[in-house]
Design an enzyme around this catalytic site. Sequence first.
Site, PDB file in Angstrom:
ATOM      1  N   ASN A 191      88.134  84.529  10.146  1.00 52.33           N
ATOM      2  CA  ASN A 191      87.312  85.803  10.583  1.00 52.33           C
ATOM      3  C   ASN A 191      88.195  87.218  10.551  1.00 52.33           C
ATOM      4  O   ASN A 191      89.205  87.207  11.187  1.00 52.33           O
ATOM      5  CB  ASN A 191      87.025  85.576  12.296  1.00 52.33           C
ATOM      6  CG  ASN A 191      86.485  86.904  12.689  1.00 52.33           C
ATOM      7  OD1 ASN A 191      85.849  87.663  12.209  1.00 52.33           O
ATOM      8  ND2 ASN A 191      86.402  86.946  14.192  1.00 52.33           N
ATOM      9  N   TRP A 192      87.991  87.728   9.465  1.00 55.54           N
ATOM     10  CA  TRP A 192      88.679  89.333   9.337  1.00 55.54           C
ATOM     11  C   TRP A 192      88.610  90.162  10.164  1.00 55.54           C
ATOM     12  O   TRP A 192      89.237  91.206  10.041  1.00 55.54           O
ATOM     13  CB  TRP A 192      88.455  89.541   7.978  1.00 55.54           C
ATOM     14  CG  TRP A 192      88.849  88.423   6.863  1.00 55.54           C
ATOM     15  CD1 TRP A 192      89.367  87.569   6.743  1.00 55.54           C
ATOM     16  CD2 TRP A 192      88.672  88.721   5.217  1.00 55.54           C
ATOM     17  NE1 TRP A 192      89.720  86.759   5.582  1.00 55.54           N
ATOM     18  CE2 TRP A 192      89.307  87.564   4.654  1.00 55.54           C
ATOM     19  CE3 TRP A 192      88.377  89.897   4.304  1.00 55.54           C
ATOM     20  CZ2 TRP A 192      89.202  87.452   3.384  1.00 55.54           C
ATOM     21  CZ3 TRP A 192      88.145  89.620   3.038  1.00 55.54           C
ATOM     22  CH2 TRP A 192      88.779  88.504   2.538  1.00 55.54           C
ATOM     23  N   LYS A 193      87.477  90.035  11.092  1.00 55.77           N
ATOM     24  CA  LYS A 193      87.289  91.159  12.006  1.00 55.77           C
ATOM     25  C   LYS A 193      87.191  92.386  11.286  1.00 55.77           C
ATOM     26  O   LYS A 193      86.516  92.530  10.049  1.00 55.77           O
ATOM     27  CB  LYS A 193      88.302  91.291  13.129  1.00 55.77           C
ATOM     28  CG  LYS A 193      88.539  89.929  13.646  1.00 55.77           C
ATOM     29  CD  LYS A 193      89.327  89.871  15.064  1.00 55.77           C
ATOM     30  CE  LYS A 193      89.744  88.598  15.422  1.00 55.77           C
ATOM     31  NZ  LYS A 193      89.836  88.510  17.010  1.00 55.77           N
TER      32      LYS A 193
ATOM     33  N   HIS B 228      80.729  85.908  19.550  1.00 53.68           N
ATOM     34  CA  HIS B 228      82.100  86.114  19.392  1.00 53.68           C
ATOM     35  C   HIS B 228      82.323  86.756  20.747  1.00 53.68           C
ATOM     36  O   HIS B 228      81.556  87.738  21.159  1.00 53.68           O
ATOM     37  CB  HIS B 228      82.816  86.665  18.105  1.00 53.68           C
ATOM     38  CG  HIS B 228      84.099  86.827  18.075  1.00 53.68           C
ATOM     39  ND1 HIS B 228      85.103  87.580  18.893  1.00 53.68           N
ATOM     40  CD2 HIS B 228      85.142  85.926  17.667  1.00 53.68           C
ATOM     41  CE1 HIS B 228      86.137  87.438  18.595  1.00 53.68           C
ATOM     42  NE2 HIS B 228      86.226  86.359  17.658  1.00 53.68           N
TER      43      HIS B 228
ATOM     44  N   GLU C 134      84.485  89.281  21.475  1.00 58.52           N
ATOM     45  CA  GLU C 134      84.582  90.433  21.196  1.00 58.52           C
ATOM     46  C   GLU C 134      83.318  91.252  21.386  1.00 58.52           C
ATOM     47  O   GLU C 134      82.891  92.225  21.668  1.00 58.52           O
ATOM     48  CB  GLU C 134      85.441  90.926  20.002  1.00 58.52           C
ATOM     49  CG  GLU C 134      86.892  90.610  20.303  1.00 58.52           C
ATOM     50  CD  GLU C 134      87.460  90.392  18.768  1.00 58.52           C
ATOM     51  OE1 GLU C 134      87.120  90.661  17.726  1.00 58.52           O
ATOM     52  OE2 GLU C 134      88.604  89.630  18.900  1.00 58.52           O
TER      53      GLU C 134
ATOM     54  N   GLU D 180      86.535  79.042  22.106  1.00 57.54           N
ATOM     55  CA  GLU D 180      87.158  80.224  21.884  1.00 57.54           C
ATOM     56  C   GLU D 180      87.841  80.707  23.341  1.00 57.54           C
ATOM     57  O   GLU D 180      87.106  81.575  23.684  1.00 57.54           O
ATOM     58  CB  GLU D 180      86.885  81.129  21.132  1.00 57.54           C
ATOM     59  CG  GLU D 180      86.583  80.669  19.451  1.00 57.54           C
ATOM     60  CD  GLU D 180      86.992  81.925  18.539  1.00 57.54           C
ATOM     61  OE1 GLU D 180      87.797  81.899  17.630  1.00 57.54           O
ATOM     62  OE2 GLU D 180      86.020  83.192  18.846  1.00 57.54           O
TER      63      GLU D 180
ATOM     64  N   GLY E 252      93.696  86.582  19.902  1.00 52.45           N
ATOM     65  CA  GLY E 252      94.310  87.993  19.477  1.00 52.45           C
ATOM     66  C   GLY E 252      95.678  88.078  20.400  1.00 52.45           C
ATOM     67  O   GLY E 252      96.223  89.306  20.399  1.00 52.45           O
TER      68      GLY E 252
ATOM     69  N   SER F  15      94.412  82.286  18.561  1.00 56.37           N
ATOM     70  CA  SER F  15      95.975  82.287  18.087  1.00 56.37           C
ATOM     71  C   SER F  15      96.217  81.119  17.513  1.00 56.37           C
ATOM     72  O   SER F  15      97.192  80.627  17.670  1.00 56.37           O
ATOM     73  CB  SER F  15      96.606  82.536  19.363  1.00 56.37           C
ATOM     74  OG  SER F  15      96.297  84.017  19.804  1.00 56.37           O
TER      75      SER F  15
ATOM     76  N   GLY G   9      91.145  84.109  13.466  1.00 59.22           N
ATOM     77  CA  GLY G   9      91.284  85.581  13.305  1.00 59.22           C
ATOM     78  C   GLY G   9      92.509  86.091  12.597  1.00 59.22           C
ATOM     79  O   GLY G   9      92.710  85.886  11.604  1.00 59.22           O
ATOM     80  N   GLY G  10      93.801  86.835  13.367  1.00 60.32           N
ATOM     81  CA  GLY G  10      94.817  87.320  12.728  1.00 60.32           C
ATOM     82  C   GLY G  10      95.406  86.507  11.788  1.00 60.32           C
ATOM     83  O   GLY G  10      95.638  87.162  10.625  1.00 60.32           O
TER      84      GLY G  10
HETATM   85  C1  PEP Z   1      89.032  85.045  16.500  1.00 57.46           C
HETATM   86  O1  PEP Z   1      88.523  86.205  16.310  1.00 57.46           O
HETATM   87  O2  PEP Z   1      87.754  84.301  16.663  1.00 57.46           O
HETATM   88  C2  PEP Z   1      90.188  84.768  16.899  1.00 57.46           C
HETATM   89  C3  PEP Z   1      90.382  83.074  17.252  1.00 57.46           C
HETATM   90  O3  PEP Z   1      91.126  85.413  16.546  1.00 57.46           O
HETATM   91  P1  PEP Z   1      92.713  85.006  16.821  1.00 57.46           P
HETATM   92  O4  PEP Z   1      93.247  83.712  15.858  1.00 57.46           O
HETATM   93  O5  PEP Z   1      93.301  86.408  16.135  1.00 57.46           O
HETATM   94  O6  PEP Z   1      93.189  84.693  18.029  1.00 57.46           O
END
Ligand code: PEP
Length: 259
Positions: free
Chosen positions: A14-16, A100, A102, A172, A178, A216, A237-238
Site C-alpha cells: 500500500n503506497w498510500k 483502511h 486511515e 491491522e 506506520g 509495521s 505500508g512504509g
Molecule cells: C498500512 O498502511 O496498511 C500499513 C500496514 O502501514 P505500515 O506497514 O507502514 O505500518
Amino acid sequence: MSTSANKKKLVIGNWKMNGSSAANAALLRGLLPVISSFERVEIALCPPYPYLATVADLLDDSDVVLGAQNLSTELSGAHTGEVSGSMLGDIGCRFVLVGHSERRALYGEDDACVAKKFATALQAGLIPVLCVGETLAQRQSGETQTVVTTQLHAVLKAVGIDELAKGVIAYEPVWAIGTGETATPEQAQAVHRHIRQWLADHDCVAADCRILYGGSVKADNAERLFNQPDIDGGLIGGASLDAMSFAAICEAAQAKPTI
Ligand code: PEP
C-alpha cells in the site's frame, strides 16, 4: 484450526499518498527483476489513483497484480471526485482496500460505509481487502476481539457470509500502522485465529479465507509473522516503498506457504 494446505501467501503493498511518476518507475525498476522469480507468493501493489494506469503498464509483463487504495460507495454518476469500482476494474485493478484505518479515522468512514464499499467492490468484480483492527486504547481495555468482530459483522450484515468470504481480510492493529511498533507474532496470531473462528462460526470454509497482517511489517520481522499458522500474508505500508525491503518481505512470504 489453520489454513488449507500449501496456500500461496498474499503480500500487498500500500503506497498510500506517496510517489511520483519518476519515483514509481525507479521503485519498480528495482523491485520487479527481484520478485518476478517468486512463484510461491501472490503480490499486489496499490499505488495512488493517478498512477494506476501507468503502473498497470509497468506490471504488464509480470505476475504482480494491481490494486487500488479506495473506491466510491456509488456505482456512477454525479459524484465529483469519486472513483468507481468498475473504473478500477476497467484499468486493470484486481484488489481494492476497504476500511483502511486511515480512511476510518481521517475521512469518517464508518462500518456502514465500509460495508457498502465492500459490496460495491464485489459488484465490480474486484476483490475487496477488508481492513479491521483496534486502537491502542481499545486493546488496553481488552476490546480487541469485540472491535474486530463488530467491524466484520457490519460487512456480514450487508453482504452475507458467502460474499464476505470472497474478499480478503487484513488485521491491522491501528497502533501498529506506520508507528514502527509491530504486534508480536503471538498477538497477531491470536487475533487471526479469532477471525478464522468467527468465519467458521458463520458456516464459512474458514480455511479458504485469506487473513493478512498489517502494521509495521519489515524485512526483519516478516518471517516470524508469516510463520504463524493463521497469517496468510501481509498488507505492507512504509516498507513497500523500498524495493529491497518489500522484496525481502515477499521472499519471507514465499518461504512460508500456509500449511
Ligand atoms: C498500512 O498502511 O496498511 C500499513 C500496514 O502501514 P505500515 O506497514 O507502514 O505500518
